[in-house]
Structures are given as C-alpha cells and as structure tokens.
Design a protein around this motif. Sequence first.
Motif, short mmCIF file in Angstrom:
data_model
loop_
_atom_site.label_atom_id
_atom_site.label_comp_id
_atom_site.label_asym_id
_atom_site.label_seq_id
_atom_site.Cartn_x
_atom_site.Cartn_y
_atom_site.Cartn_z
N MET A 172 -148.72 -109.91 -69.86
CA MET A 172 -149.91 -109.98 -69.00
C MET A 172 -150.58 -111.34 -69.15
SD MET A 172 -151.60 -106.14 -68.89
CE MET A 172 -152.86 -106.56 -69.99
N VAL A 173 -150.59 -111.90 -70.34
CA VAL A 173 -151.24 -113.19 -70.58
C VAL A 173 -150.42 -114.34 -69.99
CG1 VAL A 173 -151.91 -114.84 -72.39
CG2 VAL A 173 -152.49 -112.43 -72.63
N GLN A 196 -146.05 -106.68 -76.86
CA GLN A 196 -145.14 -107.39 -75.96
C GLN A 196 -145.65 -107.35 -74.53
OE1 GLN A 196 -141.40 -105.40 -76.50
NE2 GLN A 196 -141.01 -106.33 -78.49
N LEU A 197 -146.10 -106.16 -74.09
CA LEU A 197 -146.60 -106.04 -72.72
C LEU A 197 -147.88 -106.83 -72.52
CD1 LEU A 197 -145.89 -102.28 -71.91
CD2 LEU A 197 -144.50 -104.28 -71.39
N GLU A 198 -148.73 -106.85 -73.54
CA GLU A 198 -149.96 -107.65 -73.46
C GLU A 198 -149.63 -109.13 -73.34
OE1 GLU A 198 -151.86 -106.17 -77.02
OE2 GLU A 198 -153.22 -104.90 -75.83
N LEU A 206 -150.47 -103.68 -66.47
CA LEU A 206 -149.45 -104.67 -66.16
C LEU A 206 -148.72 -104.31 -64.88
CD1 LEU A 206 -147.74 -107.16 -66.79
CD2 LEU A 206 -146.37 -105.73 -68.34
N LEU A 207 -148.32 -103.07 -64.76
CA LEU A 207 -147.59 -102.61 -63.58
C LEU A 207 -148.38 -102.88 -62.31
CD1 LEU A 207 -144.83 -101.20 -63.28
CD2 LEU A 207 -146.07 -99.04 -63.18
N SER A 208 -149.67 -102.61 -62.34
CA SER A 208 -150.49 -102.79 -61.14
C SER A 208 -150.69 -104.26 -60.78
CB SER A 208 -151.85 -102.11 -61.31
OG SER A 208 -152.62 -102.80 -62.27
N SER A 209 -150.43 -105.16 -61.72
CA SER A 209 -150.62 -106.58 -61.45
C SER A 209 -149.36 -107.27 -60.95
CB SER A 209 -151.11 -107.29 -62.72
OG SER A 209 -150.07 -107.38 -63.68
N LEU A 210 -148.26 -106.55 -60.92
CA LEU A 210 -146.97 -107.15 -60.55
C LEU A 210 -146.61 -106.90 -59.09
CD1 LEU A 210 -144.86 -106.06 -63.65
CD2 LEU A 210 -145.83 -108.32 -63.22
N PRO A 211 -145.83 -107.81 -58.50
CA PRO A 211 -145.25 -107.54 -57.17
C PRO A 211 -144.24 -106.40 -57.28
CG PRO A 211 -144.94 -109.85 -57.83
CD PRO A 211 -145.52 -109.12 -59.00
N GLN A 212 -143.92 -105.77 -56.18
CA GLN A 212 -143.07 -104.58 -56.15
C GLN A 212 -141.74 -104.77 -56.87
OE1 GLN A 212 -143.87 -101.49 -55.28
NE2 GLN A 212 -141.85 -100.89 -55.98
N ALA A 213 -141.06 -105.87 -56.62
CA ALA A 213 -139.74 -106.08 -57.24
C ALA A 213 -139.85 -106.12 -58.76
CB ALA A 213 -139.12 -107.38 -56.72
#
Length: 117
Positions: free
Chosen positions: A112-113, A107-109, A44-51
Amino acid sequence: MLVLALSAPLAFGQAECDRHCAQVETSAKFKEADAELNRVYKRLLSSLPQAQRSRLRVEQRRWVHDVRDASCTKRIETEWGRSCPTTWCLVAEEQCRASETVERTKQLEEIMVRGPR
C-alpha cells in the motif's frame, strides 16, 4: 501420603487449565491478527485497478493455503512429529499461523505504501 494423593488431581487440573488457557489466548491472538489482515487486505484491494485486484485475490488465496497453513503444519510436524494430538501442538500451530498472518499484514501494508509492482 494423603497430601500427595489429594494434590495429584489438582496438579492435573492445573495442567489442563494451562493448556486450555494457552489455547484460548493463542486463538484470540490469531483471530485478532486475521481480522487486521482482512482490514488491510480489503483496503489494498479497493485501491487497486481491476486487473491487479484479481492478481491479489489469487495471490492471497495461495498464501493462505499454500504458504501460511502448509508451512505451519510442516513446522509442527517437523518439531513435534507427524501425528501430534496434544493441545500444545494445536497451540504451537495457532501461534505459527498468527505470526505468519502478522508478517503477511506487514507485506500488504508495504504494498500500500510503495504501490503494487
């Protein structure tokens, strides 16, 4: 009477074994749940923008310390007493942490969805 005298150490030994086995099993379940949480969190972290990454890092740290660990400690203190030194209290707390970790992974999954808000 000799039979009773000889069976007492065996019973105590079995009880100790049961507690130890429960602790080992529960610890393994928590480690497995924690490893899965870390895999999902990193994906999830790698799929998000920096902010949003920064926000997720702060949220995740807060969840580990203030939500999971604190709520499990409070639950054990409520159910078993403030100073519960037994192995069973440790097992119960580890089970709680494993359960909370599985829920957090879900929750994190979901994030991601559906995408972050």
